[in-house]
Design a protein around this motif. Structure first.
Motif, short mmCIF file in Angstrom:
data_model
loop_
_atom_site.label_atom_id
_atom_site.label_comp_id
_atom_site.label_asym_id
_atom_site.label_seq_id
_atom_site.Cartn_x
_atom_site.Cartn_y
_atom_site.Cartn_z
N LEU A 49 0.84 -1.19 0.00
CA LEU A 49 0.00 0.00 0.00
C LEU A 49 0.87 1.24 0.00
CD1 LEU A 49 -2.55 -1.01 2.81
CD2 LEU A 49 -3.00 -0.98 0.35
N ARG A 50 0.34 2.31 -0.57
CA ARG A 50 1.00 3.60 -0.50
C ARG A 50 0.73 4.20 0.87
NH1 ARG A 50 -0.37 5.04 -6.45
NH2 ARG A 50 1.50 4.23 -7.43
N PHE A 51 1.54 5.19 1.23
CA PHE A 51 1.44 5.81 2.55
C PHE A 51 0.02 6.27 2.84
CE2 PHE A 51 1.62 9.29 5.56
CZ PHE A 51 2.47 8.80 6.54
N TYR A 52 -0.60 6.99 1.91
CA TYR A 52 -1.94 7.53 2.17
C TYR A 52 -2.97 6.41 2.28
CZ TYR A 52 -3.52 6.92 -2.65
OH TYR A 52 -3.90 6.38 -3.85
N GLU A 53 -2.76 5.29 1.55
CA GLU A 53 -3.68 4.16 1.64
C GLU A 53 -3.59 3.51 3.02
OE1 GLU A 53 -3.86 2.50 -2.94
OE2 GLU A 53 -2.05 2.10 -1.75
N LEU A 54 -2.36 3.41 3.52
CA LEU A 54 -2.17 2.88 4.88
C LEU A 54 -2.85 3.80 5.90
CD1 LEU A 54 1.50 1.58 5.11
CD2 LEU A 54 -0.55 0.39 5.87
N ARG A 55 -2.65 5.09 5.75
CA ARG A 55 -3.25 6.05 6.68
C ARG A 55 -4.77 5.93 6.68
NH1 ARG A 55 -2.10 11.27 4.66
NH2 ARG A 55 -4.23 11.33 3.96
N GLU A 56 -5.34 5.76 5.50
CA GLU A 56 -6.79 5.61 5.39
C GLU A 56 -7.28 4.28 5.95
OE1 GLU A 56 -9.04 7.94 4.31
OE2 GLU A 56 -7.30 9.27 4.30
N SER A 57 -6.47 3.23 5.85
CA SER A 57 -6.90 1.91 6.31
C SER A 57 -6.83 1.76 7.83
CB SER A 57 -6.06 0.81 5.64
OG SER A 57 -4.76 0.76 6.17
N ILE A 58 -6.04 2.61 8.49
CA ILE A 58 -5.87 2.53 9.94
C ILE A 58 -6.48 3.78 10.55
CG2 ILE A 58 -4.24 2.25 11.84
CD1 ILE A 58 -2.21 1.21 9.73
N GLN A 59 -7.74 3.71 10.90
CA GLN A 59 -8.41 4.88 11.46
C GLN A 59 -7.81 5.26 12.80
OE1 GLN A 59 -12.65 4.39 11.51
NE2 GLN A 59 -12.75 4.04 9.31
N GLY A 60 -7.61 6.55 13.00
CA GLY A 60 -7.11 7.07 14.26
C GLY A 60 -5.61 7.31 14.31
N ILE A 61 -4.86 6.83 13.33
CA ILE A 61 -3.42 7.03 13.34
C ILE A 61 -3.08 8.37 12.67
CG2 ILE A 61 -2.96 5.82 11.15
CD1 ILE A 61 -0.39 4.71 12.52
N SER A 62 -2.17 9.11 13.28
CA SER A 62 -1.74 10.37 12.69
C SER A 62 -0.64 10.09 11.67
CB SER A 62 -1.20 11.30 13.77
OG SER A 62 0.01 10.79 14.31
N GLU A 63 -0.40 11.03 10.79
CA GLU A 63 0.68 10.88 9.81
C GLU A 63 2.02 10.71 10.52
OE1 GLU A 63 1.01 13.52 6.50
OE2 GLU A 63 -1.17 13.55 6.19
N LYS A 64 2.22 11.46 11.60
CA LYS A 64 3.48 11.38 12.34
C LYS A 64 3.68 9.98 12.92
CE LYS A 64 5.89 13.29 16.33
NZ LYS A 64 5.85 14.24 17.43
N MET A 65 2.66 9.42 13.56
CA MET A 65 2.78 8.10 14.16
C MET A 65 2.93 7.02 13.09
SD MET A 65 3.15 8.33 17.30
CE MET A 65 3.37 6.59 17.43
N LEU A 66 2.25 7.17 11.97
CA LEU A 66 2.39 6.20 10.88
C LEU A 66 3.82 6.24 10.35
CD1 LEU A 66 1.29 4.08 8.97
CD2 LEU A 66 0.42 5.95 7.52
N ALA A 67 4.36 7.44 10.14
CA ALA A 67 5.73 7.57 9.64
C ALA A 67 6.73 6.95 10.62
CB ALA A 67 6.06 9.04 9.39
N GLN A 68 6.56 7.22 11.92
CA GLN A 68 7.47 6.66 12.93
C GLN A 68 7.37 5.14 12.98
OE1 GLN A 68 6.51 8.54 16.66
NE2 GLN A 68 7.55 10.44 16.13
N THR A 69 6.15 4.62 12.93
CA THR A 69 5.94 3.18 12.98
C THR A 69 6.54 2.50 11.76
OG1 THR A 69 3.92 3.51 14.28
CG2 THR A 69 4.18 1.37 13.18
N LEU A 70 6.29 3.07 10.58
CA LEU A 70 6.85 2.50 9.35
C LEU A 70 8.37 2.54 9.37
CD1 LEU A 70 4.33 3.95 6.77
CD2 LEU A 70 4.76 1.52 7.19
N ARG A 71 8.93 3.64 9.85
CA ARG A 71 10.40 3.76 9.93
C ARG A 71 10.98 2.63 10.79
NH1 ARG A 71 10.65 8.60 12.07
NH2 ARG A 71 10.09 9.54 10.10
#
Length: 123
Positions: A49-71
């Motif tokens: 999935l692309r970053f925005y698709e992941l963000r949309e699939s996980i409700q409640g996660i912020s962009e910052k937390m998604l980026a940190q988790t993915l890193r």
């Protein structure tokens, strides 16, 4: 093994002591079982999935937390990251072979929980 010091390398057939604070596997276990790590891994179970698709699939996660988790998951070798040189860059994430291996029991756990909830709510 010297008491109080975790070896950096484990011999074949031995296991890391994840209960030891210096254990290198402990960070990875923390990343996988973190609040958002498990959701990222489950979201990637079927396809990349692309970053925005992941963000949309996980409700409640912020962009910052998604980026940190993915890193952290990329650094652990569980998730791969591919950047397409477009404007803006498109970044895609997927599970590595190791990530798929780790994801199997997580998906089974997720499926068991959701099936149990479905059965409980129907009865």
């Amino acid at each position: 093994m010297v008491e109080g010091v975790q070896r950096g390398r484990v011999e074949v057939g031995e296991r890391y002591d994840v209960f030891h604070t210096d254990c290198p596997a402990r960070d990875m276990v923390d990343h996988v079982t973190s609040r958002w790590g498990i959701w990222v891994l489950i979201s990637l179970r079927s396809n990349s999935l692309r970053f925005y698709e992941l963000r949309e699939s996980i409700q409640g996660i912020s962009e910052k937390m998604l980026a940190q988790t993915l890193r952290a998951l990329v650094q652990d070798g569980l998730v791969w990251r591919e950047v397409e040189p477009t404007t803006p860059p498109q970044v895609t994430y997927g599970l590595t072979e190791f990530g798929r291996n780790i994801n199997e029991p997580l998906t089974e756990l997720f499926d068991r929980i959701t099936q149990r909830l479905s059965t409980r709510s129907a009865g």
